[in-house]
Design a protein around this motif. Structure first.
Motif, mmCIF file in Angstrom:
data_model
loop_
_atom_site.group_PDB
_atom_site.id
_atom_site.type_symbol
_atom_site.label_atom_id
_atom_site.label_comp_id
_atom_site.label_asym_id
_atom_site.label_seq_id
_atom_site.Cartn_x
_atom_site.Cartn_y
_atom_site.Cartn_z
ATOM 1 N N GLN A 500 0.653 -1.199 -0.165
ATOM 2 C CA GLN A 500 0.101 0.014 -0.050
ATOM 3 C C GLN A 500 0.956 1.349 0.043
ATOM 4 O OE1 GLN A 500 -3.526 0.455 -0.238
ATOM 5 N NE2 GLN A 500 -2.881 2.780 0.071
ATOM 6 N N GLY A 501 0.743 1.952 -0.898
ATOM 7 C CA GLY A 501 1.451 3.150 -1.166
ATOM 8 C C GLY A 501 2.424 3.360 -2.184
ATOM 9 N N LEU A 502 3.303 4.168 -1.973
ATOM 10 C CA LEU A 502 4.407 4.166 -3.025
ATOM 11 C C LEU A 502 5.337 3.188 -3.145
ATOM 12 C CD1 LEU A 502 5.246 6.184 -5.362
ATOM 13 C CD2 LEU A 502 6.948 7.263 -3.783
ATOM 14 N N VAL A 503 5.276 2.468 -4.317
ATOM 15 C CA VAL A 503 5.951 1.327 -4.532
ATOM 16 C C VAL A 503 7.144 1.311 -5.747
ATOM 17 C CG1 VAL A 503 6.051 -1.355 -5.008
ATOM 18 C CG2 VAL A 503 4.526 -0.140 -3.541
ATOM 19 N N SER A 504 8.401 0.762 -5.532
ATOM 20 C CA SER A 504 9.311 0.969 -6.471
ATOM 21 C C SER A 504 9.549 -0.659 -7.150
ATOM 22 C CB SER A 504 10.665 1.335 -6.191
ATOM 23 O OG SER A 504 10.571 2.754 -5.815
ATOM 24 N N LEU A 505 9.722 -0.540 -8.251
ATOM 25 C CA LEU A 505 9.820 -2.124 -9.182
ATOM 26 C C LEU A 505 11.180 -2.087 -9.500
ATOM 27 C CD1 LEU A 505 9.035 -4.817 -10.301
ATOM 28 C CD2 LEU A 505 8.192 -3.354 -12.148
ATOM 29 N N GLU A 506 12.166 -2.971 -9.474
ATOM 30 C CA GLU A 506 13.320 -3.082 -10.213
ATOM 31 C C GLU A 506 13.405 -4.580 -10.815
ATOM 32 O OE1 GLU A 506 16.426 -2.948 -7.376
ATOM 33 O OE2 GLU A 506 16.301 -0.633 -6.817
ATOM 34 N N TYR A 507 13.675 -4.642 -11.983
ATOM 35 C CA TYR A 507 13.896 -6.167 -12.656
ATOM 36 C C TYR A 507 14.930 -5.879 -13.634
ATOM 37 C CZ TYR A 507 11.290 -3.775 -16.609
ATOM 38 O OH TYR A 507 10.951 -2.829 -17.532
ATOM 39 N N GLU A 508 15.236 -6.994 -14.090
ATOM 40 C CA GLU A 508 16.528 -7.248 -14.862
ATOM 41 C C GLU A 508 16.336 -8.705 -15.630
ATOM 42 O OE1 GLU A 508 19.765 -6.629 -12.504
ATOM 43 O OE2 GLU A 508 19.777 -8.503 -11.579
ATOM 44 N N SER A 509 17.116 -8.745 -16.709
ATOM 45 C CA SER A 509 16.922 -9.951 -17.474
ATOM 46 C C SER A 509 18.207 -10.726 -17.886
ATOM 47 C CB SER A 509 16.053 -9.873 -18.538
ATOM 48 O OG SER A 509 16.425 -8.970 -19.692
ATOM 49 N N LYS A 510 18.581 -11.654 -18.233
ATOM 50 C CA LYS A 510 19.723 -12.225 -18.602
ATOM 51 C C LYS A 510 19.460 -13.253 -19.643
ATOM 52 C CE LYS A 510 20.955 -15.520 -15.163
ATOM 53 N NZ LYS A 510 22.263 -15.995 -13.985
ATOM 54 N N ASP A 511 20.450 -13.576 -20.591
ATOM 55 C CA ASP A 511 19.995 -14.648 -21.665
ATOM 56 C C ASP A 511 20.746 -15.711 -21.140
ATOM 57 O OD1 ASP A 511 22.656 -14.031 -22.397
ATOM 58 O OD2 ASP A 511 22.258 -13.205 -24.176
ATOM 59 N N LYS A 512 20.728 -16.717 -22.249
ATOM 60 C CA LYS A 512 21.104 -18.107 -21.733
ATOM 61 C C LYS A 512 22.790 -18.122 -21.839
ATOM 62 C CE LYS A 512 17.067 -20.388 -23.219
ATOM 63 N NZ LYS A 512 16.352 -21.200 -24.128
ATOM 64 N N VAL A 513 23.600 -17.044 -22.397
ATOM 65 C CA VAL A 513 24.884 -17.198 -22.066
ATOM 66 C C VAL A 513 25.263 -16.211 -21.054
ATOM 67 C CG1 VAL A 513 25.532 -18.221 -24.446
ATOM 68 C CG2 VAL A 513 24.957 -15.818 -23.967
ATOM 69 N N ASN A 514 24.597 -15.742 -20.166
ATOM 70 C CA ASN A 514 24.646 -15.040 -19.121
ATOM 71 C C ASN A 514 24.988 -13.365 -19.314
ATOM 72 O OD1 ASN A 514 24.019 -17.014 -17.152
ATOM 73 N ND2 ASN A 514 26.068 -17.481 -17.571
ATOM 74 N N ASN A 515 24.527 -13.004 -20.532
ATOM 75 C CA ASN A 515 24.526 -11.515 -20.566
ATOM 76 C C ASN A 515 23.451 -10.825 -20.072
ATOM 77 O OD1 ASN A 515 26.617 -11.511 -22.782
ATOM 78 N ND2 ASN A 515 25.098 -12.487 -24.384
ATOM 79 N N LEU A 516 23.719 -9.808 -19.136
ATOM 80 C CA LEU A 516 22.819 -9.408 -18.168
ATOM 81 C C LEU A 516 22.387 -8.075 -18.598
ATOM 82 C CD1 LEU A 516 21.412 -9.845 -15.511
ATOM 83 C CD2 LEU A 516 23.336 -8.953 -14.503
ATOM 84 N N ALA A 517 21.289 -7.841 -18.825
ATOM 85 C CA ALA A 517 20.653 -6.317 -18.989
ATOM 86 C C ALA A 517 20.755 -5.554 -18.002
ATOM 87 C CB ALA A 517 19.103 -6.493 -19.490
ATOM 88 N N ALA A 518 20.784 -4.242 -18.438
ATOM 89 C CA ALA A 518 20.709 -3.186 -17.221
ATOM 90 C C ALA A 518 19.428 -3.268 -16.176
ATOM 91 C CB ALA A 518 21.049 -1.799 -17.786
ATOM 92 N N THR A 519 19.578 -2.814 -15.031
ATOM 93 C CA THR A 519 18.424 -2.938 -14.318
ATOM 94 C C THR A 519 17.350 -1.860 -14.629
ATOM 95 O OG1 THR A 519 19.751 -3.610 -12.331
ATOM 96 C CG2 THR A 519 17.609 -2.755 -11.888
ATOM 97 N N GLN A 520 16.234 -2.321 -14.963
ATOM 98 C CA GLN A 520 15.073 -1.450 -15.007
ATOM 99 C C GLN A 520 14.094 -1.284 -14.025
ATOM 100 O OE1 GLN A 520 14.841 -0.293 -18.452
ATOM 101 N NE2 GLN A 520 16.858 -1.273 -18.505
ATOM 102 N N LYS A 521 13.704 0.161 -13.828
ATOM 103 C CA LYS A 521 13.068 0.488 -12.565
ATOM 104 C C LYS A 521 11.779 1.434 -13.112
ATOM 105 C CE LYS A 521 17.134 1.790 -9.891
ATOM 106 N NZ LYS A 521 17.701 2.446 -8.937
ATOM 107 N N ALA A 522 10.765 1.024 -12.133
ATOM 108 C CA ALA A 522 9.336 1.744 -12.382
ATOM 109 C C ALA A 522 8.756 2.030 -11.033
ATOM 110 C CB ALA A 522 8.429 0.591 -13.167
#
Length: 618
Positions: A500-522
């Motif tokens: 309840q209230g103001l919430v932040s979301l952080e998410y990131e993805s990586k592929d099958k050779v462990n290339n990791l995307a930059a963390t996205q926020k909302a």
């Protein structure tokens, strides 16, 4: 009294002597040479220096009376004639002077020398016949003398001749050197046509000459022997010294083997060859014989032995040498392994990798470790190259080329320690250096108001990602709000929004050779609080009936609600549980009796407040 010697005439009486030898004696005495006839006797010559060979012995000229009574005289010996009347040699002796000595008056004896080899005759001719037959003296001596008046002498000026014989067939003649391959027995066989052989003299290695009495036997290894020899006849004619140079080589040659080309111990390459070299102490090398495996040893070695026709596996080289006098070396052998097989390259992928179908994906962090195994000689080196890049020597794990996303291949080569090459191994893969591109969306109630997104617990978060290479492996997320930060979770299905209230979301993805995307926020606001609902009656209560308030007929009931976050959506009312809920802000109580009104106030996210009012209308 006259005597004839050949064609020479002397007047003699009874006895002819030469150099002190009474005519007719059966023993030999030394005779001086013509040059020594008037010379003073000399002492023996000193021995030659050690480095010079000893000279032949000095042999005096002499007479020899054979058992048959024949007198042999050295052709070079001076002959003096003595006259005596006593055959015992004890009477008076007179040396005859020739006419020259008498004429000159010095009465010094002058010697007689025979003119050539062979028979000579002293003749006492008949005086009467001598005068008659003077012209025929040379050829018809028998006509001018009685048989008892003939005295035979044989002059010998020819030396003996010695032949050297051996019976060893294993020999080699090089110039004036004879090399024997077996112990040798040397026999000296002298011959002489007149007075006969008295002795044979030999000298070894320049030592003084000694009388040879038996064949010379040589049975040990001898690098060089100098044999000098000559024969002497019975009147002192020495044969010119002959020399025989020989060596005894009783040892076999020694062959050395050199392995030329790639080799590790006794593991050899088809490019390896054998080179044989032989040394011999004396006779020299006649032939080298060599064979591999079952080939006959009769094969002559003429050039380096190549191994390129042999099959892989164990083999044996046999070789030996023969010298010029048939000494054969003991057969030597060498067991070796011919290695034709190249190494077997292999690779190990260290780090990021993924198979998608038949396609292999690597990241920029992937390492490729290269190895190779070899059955015999061992691995010398491993080489590699990406795509069409130059081949490099492998030293440590390698990384793919830093290029854009796409197909690459690695070429792997190996070589063993005897230069056998491996079949090239190729590794195809896709180089994927790019991380996936994640995104999010919400399902269910959501309101954007005054630049802010409002959600409620019925809203759902959906995460997704796109990847151009190996494919997305996972998407992870977490919420953070007024409470402590939630742990990271892996997205698998739509997620209800908590809190309840103001919430932040952080998410990131990586592929099958462990290339990791930059963390996205909302960021968004979660509103799960329903509106606040108000009911207001236009008239006051008239009283109570069975605990319910009583309102007069015609009373108005007003509906109102407030929402602190997203605002109101609607208010619905339903009377006595019948009929549809209708949107209303007020209603008139115009039916008498007991009534029940249910009112719902809903905000823009669907949060609902329900309030029930029961009363009596009179």
């Amino acid at each position: 009294m006259r005597f004839l010697v050949g064609k020479t005439i002397w007047a003699l009486a009874l006895v002819v002597l030469g150099a002190g030898l009474a005519f007719g004696q059966g023993q030999a005495e030394p005779l001086p040479t013509k040059a020594q006839a008037e010379a003073v006797p000399q002492a023996p010559a000193p021995a030659a220096a050690a480095q010079e060979p000893a000279p032949p012995l000095v042999h005096p000229k002499k007479f020899y009376t054979a058992p048959t009574g024949v007198l042999y005289v050295n052709l070079a010996a001076p002959i003096y004639l003595k006259l005596t009347s006593d055959s015992t040699g004890k009477g008076e002796e007179v040396v005859l002077l020739n006419s020259t000595a008498l004429t000159q008056g010095d009465q010094k004896p002058v010697p007689l020398f025979f003119e050539n080899d062979g028979n000579h005759t002293l003749v006492h001719p008949n005086e009467a016949e001598w005068e008659k037959s003077r012209a025929r003296v040379g050829s018809h001596l028998s006509s001018v003398a009685e048989p008892n008046s003939f005295f035979q002498i044989r002059a010998d000026g020819q030396p003996p001749e010695t032949k050297l014989k051996t019976e060893v067939k294993e020999k080699l003649v090089v110039g004036d050197l004879t090399i024997f391959g077996k112990p040798v027995l040397i026999t000296l066989e002298p011959t002489d046509g007149l007075s006969g052989v008295e002795s044979v003299f030999t000298s070894l290695e320049g030592q003084p000459f000694v009388v040879n009495q038996a064949p010379l036997e040589f049975g040990g290894q001898a690098p060089l022997v100098q044999l000098r020899y000559y024969a002497l006849d019975r009147v002192g004619n020495p044969e010119p010294v002959k020399e025989f140079h020989f060596a005894l080589d009783l040892t076999s040659p020694q062959t050395t083997l050199e392995t030329v080309g790639p080799a590790v111990g006794l593991v050899l390459s088809p490019f390896t060859e054998f080179q044989l070299a032989t040394t011999d102490n004396q006779a020299g090398v006649a032939s080298i014989f060599a064979q591999i495996d079952e080939d006959p040893l009769g094969n002559k070695y003429l050039k380096p032995i190549k191994l390129d026709k042999l099959a892989e596996g164990l083999h044996q080289l046999r070789y030996a040498s023969l010298d010029g006098v048939m000494n054969q070396e003991k057969v030597q052998t060498l067991d070796f392994f011919l290695d034709r097989s190249g190494p077997e390259p292999a690779y190990e992928i260290v780090g990021d990798q993924s198979f998608e179908g038949k396609t292999l994906f690597f990241s920029a962090r992937t390492k490729i470790a290269l190895t190779a195994t070899d059955n015999k000689a061992g691995v010398k080196e491993i080489r590699y190259g990406f795509d069409k890049e130059p081949i490099s020597l492998y030293q440590s794990p390698v990384s793919p080329l830093e290029r854009p996303l796409g197909l690459q291949f690695l070429r792997i080569q190996a070589e063993d320690k005897v230069t056998n090459q491996a079949k090239e191994v190729r590794l195809d893969f896709v180089y994927d250096p790019i991380a996936p591109e994640p995104s999010h969306k919400f399902l269910g109630p959501q309101v954007t108001w005054r630049g802010r997104l409002y959600l409620c617990s019925r809203s759902q978060l959906v995460l997704s990602a796109k990847d151009q290479g190996a494919g997305v492996a996972e998407i992870s997320y977490r919420f953070s709000g007024l409470q402590a930060q939630d742990p990271k979770a892996v997205f698998a299905e739509p997620v209800n929004i908590p809190g309840q209230g103001l919430v932040s979301l952080e998410y990131e993805s990586k592929d099958k050779v462990n290339n990791l995307a930059a963390t996205q926020k909302a960021e968004f606001f979660v509103d799960n609080v329903p509106p606040e609902l108000f009911l207001h009656f236009s008239n006051g209560e008239l009283g109570k009936e069975n605990g319910l308030p009583i309102y007069p007929k015609g009373t108005l009931v007003f509906f109102a609600a407030t929402d602190l976050d997203v605002g109101m959506d609607k208010i619905l009312a339903q009377v006595d549980g019948t009929g549809n809920k209708v949107v209303a802000s007020a209603m008139t109580l115009d039916k008498l009796g007991n009534h029940k009104v249910v009112v719902e106030a809903t905000d823009r996210l669907g949060n609902v407040t329900v309030q029930t009012a029961e009363f009596v209308v009179q």
